[in-house]
Write a protein that holds these residues in place. Structure first.
Motif, PDB file in Angstrom:
ATOM      1  N   VAL A   1      30.068  53.384  48.333  1.00  0.00           N
ATOM      2  CA  VAL A   1      30.932  53.257  47.159  1.00  0.00           C
ATOM      3  C   VAL A   1      30.777  51.737  46.765  1.00  0.00           C
ATOM      4  CG1 VAL A   1      33.388  52.880  46.075  1.00  0.00           C
ATOM      5  CG2 VAL A   1      32.557  54.954  47.780  1.00  0.00           C
ATOM      6  N   CYS A   2      30.678  50.838  47.778  1.00  0.00           N
ATOM      7  CA  CYS A   2      30.249  49.450  47.591  1.00  0.00           C
ATOM      8  C   CYS A   2      28.990  49.232  46.950  1.00  0.00           C
ATOM      9  CB  CYS A   2      30.532  48.654  49.082  1.00  0.00           C
ATOM     10  SG  CYS A   2      32.248  48.468  49.394  1.00  0.00           S
TER      11      CYS A   2
ATOM     12  N   LEU B   1      41.512  30.879  38.546  1.00  0.00           N
ATOM     13  CA  LEU B   1      42.039  31.712  39.779  1.00  0.00           C
ATOM     14  C   LEU B   1      40.887  32.783  40.153  1.00  0.00           C
ATOM     15  CD1 LEU B   1      45.812  32.151  38.806  1.00  0.00           C
ATOM     16  CD2 LEU B   1      44.897  30.974  41.091  1.00  0.00           C
ATOM     17  N   THR B   2      40.588  32.783  41.300  1.00  0.00           N
ATOM     18  CA  THR B   2      39.727  33.884  41.778  1.00  0.00           C
ATOM     19  C   THR B   2      40.317  35.257  41.863  1.00  0.00           C
ATOM     20  OG1 THR B   2      38.157  32.588  42.947  1.00  0.00           O
ATOM     21  CG2 THR B   2      37.968  34.658  43.412  1.00  0.00           C
ATOM     22  N   PRO B   3      40.006  36.326  41.134  1.00  0.00           N
ATOM     23  CA  PRO B   3      40.699  37.502  41.257  1.00  0.00           C
ATOM     24  C   PRO B   3      40.201  38.417  42.238  1.00  0.00           C
ATOM     25  CG  PRO B   3      39.503  37.896  39.465  1.00  0.00           C
ATOM     26  CD  PRO B   3      39.182  36.440  39.897  1.00  0.00           C
ATOM     27  N   ILE B   4      40.920  39.095  43.293  1.00  0.00           N
ATOM     28  CA  ILE B   4      40.414  40.076  44.073  1.00  0.00           C
ATOM     29  C   ILE B   4      40.728  41.447  43.569  1.00  0.00           C
ATOM     30  CG2 ILE B   4      40.828  40.993  46.481  1.00  0.00           C
ATOM     31  CD1 ILE B   4      41.502  38.059  47.485  1.00  0.00           C
ATOM     32  N   ILE B   5      39.876  41.946  42.928  1.00  0.00           N
ATOM     33  CA  ILE B   5      40.293  43.284  42.043  1.00  0.00           C
ATOM     34  C   ILE B   5      40.226  44.525  42.625  1.00  0.00           C
ATOM     35  CG2 ILE B   5      39.499  44.256  39.779  1.00  0.00           C
ATOM     36  CD1 ILE B   5      38.237  41.320  39.226  1.00  0.00           C
ATOM     37  N   CYS B   6      41.165  45.191  43.011  1.00  0.00           N
ATOM     38  CA  CYS B   6      41.122  46.301  43.673  1.00  0.00           C
ATOM     39  C   CYS B   6      40.771  47.532  42.893  1.00  0.00           C
ATOM     40  CB  CYS B   6      42.731  46.628  44.411  1.00  0.00           C
ATOM     41  SG  CYS B   6      43.039  45.085  45.482  1.00  0.00           S
ATOM     42  N   CYS B   7      40.211  48.462  43.622  1.00  0.00           N
ATOM     43  CA  CYS B   7      39.905  49.816  43.318  1.00  0.00           C
ATOM     44  C   CYS B   7      39.916  50.795  44.415  1.00  0.00           C
ATOM     45  CB  CYS B   7      38.528  50.005  42.448  1.00  0.00           C
ATOM     46  SG  CYS B   7      37.213  49.363  43.361  1.00  0.00           S
ATOM     47  N   GLY B   8      39.989  52.217  44.030  1.00  0.00           N
ATOM     48  CA  GLY B   8      40.138  53.177  45.317  1.00  0.00           C
ATOM     49  C   GLY B   8      40.413  54.505  44.540  1.00  0.00           C
ATOM     50  N   GLU B   9      39.841  55.513  45.168  1.00  0.00           N
ATOM     51  CA  GLU B   9      40.529  56.765  45.062  1.00  0.00           C
ATOM     52  C   GLU B   9      41.422  57.451  45.812  1.00  0.00           C
ATOM     53  OE1 GLU B   9      37.419  57.655  48.027  1.00  0.00           O
ATOM     54  OE2 GLU B   9      38.110  55.873  46.854  1.00  0.00           O
TER      55      GLU B   9
ATOM     56  N   ILE C   1      35.882  55.332  40.348  1.00  0.00           N
ATOM     57  CA  ILE C   1      35.686  53.818  40.570  1.00  0.00           C
ATOM     58  C   ILE C   1      34.983  53.317  39.573  1.00  0.00           C
ATOM     59  CG2 ILE C   1      34.483  52.192  42.253  1.00  0.00           C
ATOM     60  CD1 ILE C   1      36.699  53.533  43.890  1.00  0.00           C
ATOM     61  N   ARG C   2      34.010  53.714  38.954  1.00  0.00           N
ATOM     62  CA  ARG C   2      33.144  52.901  37.885  1.00  0.00           C
ATOM     63  C   ARG C   2      34.063  52.979  36.826  1.00  0.00           C
ATOM     64  NH1 ARG C   2      27.823  53.110  37.218  1.00  0.00           N
ATOM     65  NH2 ARG C   2      28.076  53.771  35.049  1.00  0.00           N
ATOM     66  N   GLN C   3      34.932  53.851  36.350  1.00  0.00           N
ATOM     67  CA  GLN C   3      35.957  53.658  35.388  1.00  0.00           C
ATOM     68  C   GLN C   3      36.563  52.316  35.490  1.00  0.00           C
ATOM     69  OE1 GLN C   3      37.914  57.063  33.646  1.00  0.00           O
ATOM     70  NE2 GLN C   3      39.938  55.879  33.903  1.00  0.00           N
ATOM     71  N   GLN C   4      37.415  52.481  36.876  1.00  0.00           N
ATOM     72  CA  GLN C   4      38.258  51.128  37.285  1.00  0.00           C
ATOM     73  C   GLN C   4      37.458  49.762  36.949  1.00  0.00           C
ATOM     74  OE1 GLN C   4      39.535  52.444  41.247  1.00  0.00           O
ATOM     75  NE2 GLN C   4      41.720  52.701  40.350  1.00  0.00           N
ATOM     76  N   ILE C   5      36.273  49.977  37.475  1.00  0.00           N
ATOM     77  CA  ILE C   5      35.536  48.715  37.533  1.00  0.00           C
ATOM     78  C   ILE C   5      35.285  48.261  35.914  1.00  0.00           C
ATOM     79  CG2 ILE C   5      33.194  47.527  37.873  1.00  0.00           C
ATOM     80  CD1 ILE C   5      35.349  47.718  40.290  1.00  0.00           C
ATOM     81  N   LYS C   6      34.523  49.329  35.144  1.00  0.00           N
ATOM     82  CA  LYS C   6      34.228  49.022  33.780  1.00  0.00           C
ATOM     83  C   LYS C   6      35.276  48.447  32.813  1.00  0.00           C
ATOM     84  CE  LYS C   6      30.157  51.537  33.279  1.00  0.00           C
ATOM     85  NZ  LYS C   6      29.187  52.043  32.367  1.00  0.00           N
ATOM     86  N   ILE C   7      36.547  48.954  33.103  1.00  0.00           N
ATOM     87  CA  ILE C   7      37.664  48.281  32.440  1.00  0.00           C
ATOM     88  C   ILE C   7      38.141  46.953  33.217  1.00  0.00           C
ATOM     89  CG2 ILE C   7      40.129  49.195  31.553  1.00  0.00           C
ATOM     90  CD1 ILE C   7      39.290  51.719  31.784  1.00  0.00           C
ATOM     91  N   ALA C   8      38.375  47.061  34.106  1.00  0.00           N
ATOM     92  CA  ALA C   8      38.738  45.542  34.791  1.00  0.00           C
ATOM     93  C   ALA C   8      38.066  44.492  34.202  1.00  0.00           C
ATOM     94  CB  ALA C   8      38.576  45.805  36.364  1.00  0.00           C
ATOM     95  N   PHE C   9      36.555  44.743  34.231  1.00  0.00           N
ATOM     96  CA  PHE C   9      35.725  43.712  33.832  1.00  0.00           C
ATOM     97  C   PHE C   9      35.271  43.462  32.139  1.00  0.00           C
ATOM     98  CE2 PHE C   9      34.899  43.795  38.327  1.00  0.00           C
ATOM     99  CZ  PHE C   9      34.440  42.582  38.535  1.00  0.00           C
ATOM    100  N   LEU C  10      36.356  44.274  31.674  1.00  0.00           N
ATOM    101  CA  LEU C  10      36.196  44.228  29.810  1.00  0.00           C
ATOM    102  C   LEU C  10      36.258  42.684  29.574  1.00  0.00           C
ATOM    103  CD1 LEU C  10      35.684  46.340  27.613  1.00  0.00           C
ATOM    104  CD2 LEU C  10      37.950  46.506  27.380  1.00  0.00           C
ATOM    105  N   ASN C  11      35.279  42.341  28.775  1.00  0.00           N
ATOM    106  CA  ASN C  11      35.465  40.977  28.182  1.00  0.00           C
ATOM    107  C   ASN C  11      35.456  39.810  29.149  1.00  0.00           C
ATOM    108  OD1 ASN C  11      35.751  41.791  25.523  1.00  0.00           O
ATOM    109  ND2 ASN C  11      37.700  42.214  25.831  1.00  0.00           N
ATOM    110  N   VAL C  12      34.957  40.089  30.403  1.00  0.00           N
ATOM    111  CA  VAL C  12      34.689  38.909  31.336  1.00  0.00           C
ATOM    112  C   VAL C  12      33.261  38.507  31.362  1.00  0.00           C
ATOM    113  CG1 VAL C  12      34.736  38.642  33.926  1.00  0.00           C
ATOM    114  CG2 VAL C  12      36.560  39.887  33.098  1.00  0.00           C
ATOM    115  N   THR C  13      33.044  37.311  31.383  1.00  0.00           N
ATOM    116  CA  THR C  13      31.673  36.775  31.246  1.00  0.00           C
ATOM    117  C   THR C  13      30.847  37.090  32.404  1.00  0.00           C
ATOM    118  OG1 THR C  13      31.875  34.449  31.905  1.00  0.00           O
ATOM    119  CG2 THR C  13      32.617  35.000  29.808  1.00  0.00           C
ATOM    120  N   ALA C  14      29.688  37.004  32.410  1.00  0.00           N
ATOM    121  CA  ALA C  14      28.782  37.093  33.627  1.00  0.00           C
ATOM    122  C   ALA C  14      28.993  35.962  34.613  1.00  0.00           C
ATOM    123  CB  ALA C  14      27.378  37.181  33.299  1.00  0.00           C
ATOM    124  N   ASP C  15      29.368  34.750  34.292  1.00  0.00           N
ATOM    125  CA  ASP C  15      29.607  33.785  35.052  1.00  0.00           C
ATOM    126  C   ASP C  15      30.943  33.825  35.816  1.00  0.00           C
ATOM    127  OD1 ASP C  15      27.302  32.174  34.499  1.00  0.00           O
ATOM    128  OD2 ASP C  15      27.864  30.796  32.915  1.00  0.00           O
TER     129      ASP C  15
END
Length: 250
Positions: A186-187, A121-129, A143-157
């Motif tokens: 921000v983007c 499934l393609t996730p639409i991962i939300c972040c915002g302040e 935002i960086r914190q939200q992104i870094k944790i959201a992508f933990l253990n996610v592969t580059a592919d």
């Protein structure tokens, strides 16, 4: 290679199954744009009738949420396999309303992201302040914190296929919109963060949406920015105006 734009509607808690069918039928001819991926993320009970109504069109039906377990005693939750079996391709994860009202955290967002990828499934991962965070000058850090944790253990592919939706919480449903410059800034920071975690190729491939009171007037300028690859649209996705947003380039 230019990234393909993606415009997704987030219906939130609106539309009964019969109303969903009527809205899909109304919007079908209005969102026919071969250059844009069009997604309607609808309430779970609307997924199957909306999918049937959208058949043969360019509309993809997505979900607004899912749980991070395969199955079990989780009353009221939706399993990823249920979405896959229904034909869903996209799922919104970690929307600010889910975080605010239903106690979702960066960690549960990460668990859901990993589970979504497990099921293709393609996730639409939300972040915002929030407005306070914006006024205190910590937007990018947050935002960086939200992104870094959201992508933990996610592969580059996997990350290359993800969609990130930046939605300043203070601009959701308020009629306030971040300026084009604020949204692009921000983007761009999100893309830079993905580059740090992975590499240039992943950062260039990932699609980043802007959300928060996007409308037909603001869409062309927003979508023209180098790091904005479309929009996650709330209220306007329930109206004919959504067609004008999808056809921003016409």
């Amino acid at each position: 290679m230019a990234r393909r734009k993606i415009v997704a509607g987030n219906w939130k808690m609106n539309k009964t199954p019969s109303e969903a069918v009527a809205l899909v039928n109304e919007l079908k001819p209005l969102v026919a744009n071969e250059e844009v991926d069009v997604v309607f993320c609808v309430p779970a009970i609307d997924i199957i009738p909306a999918m049937q109504a959208a058949e043969g069109s360019n509309i993809c039906i997505g979900a607004e949420n899912m749980y991070y377990e395969e199955k079990g005693a989780y009353t009221g939750e939706i399993a990823p396999a249920m979405l896959v079996d229904a034909g869903v391709k996209y799922v919104i994860i970690g929307h600010s309303e889910r975080r605010e009202y239903f106690a979702e955290t960066d960690e549960t967002v990460n668990a859901k992201v990993l589970k979504a990828f497990e099921h293709s499934l393609t996730p639409i991962i939300c972040c915002g302040e929030s407005l306070t965070q914006r006024e205190q000058g910590i937007t990018i850090d947050w935002i960086r914190q939200q992104i870094k944790i959201a992508f933990l253990n996610v592969t580059a592919d996997q990350a290359k296929t993800a969609v990130v939706a930046y939605e300043p919480i203070w601009a959701i449903g308020t009629g306030k919109t971040a300026t084009t410059q604020q949204a692009q800034e921000v983007c761009a920071a999100i893309r830079a963060c993905i580059r740090e975690i992975y590499d240039d190729a992943t950062a260039e491939a990932i699609r980043i949406q802007y959300g928060g009171s996007v409308n037909a007037k603001t869409a062309p300028e927003l979508f023209a920015q180098p790091d904005i690859d479309g929009g996650l649209v709330g209220g306007a996705s329930l109206k004919a105006e959504f067609g004008d947003i999808v056809n921003y380039n016409k």
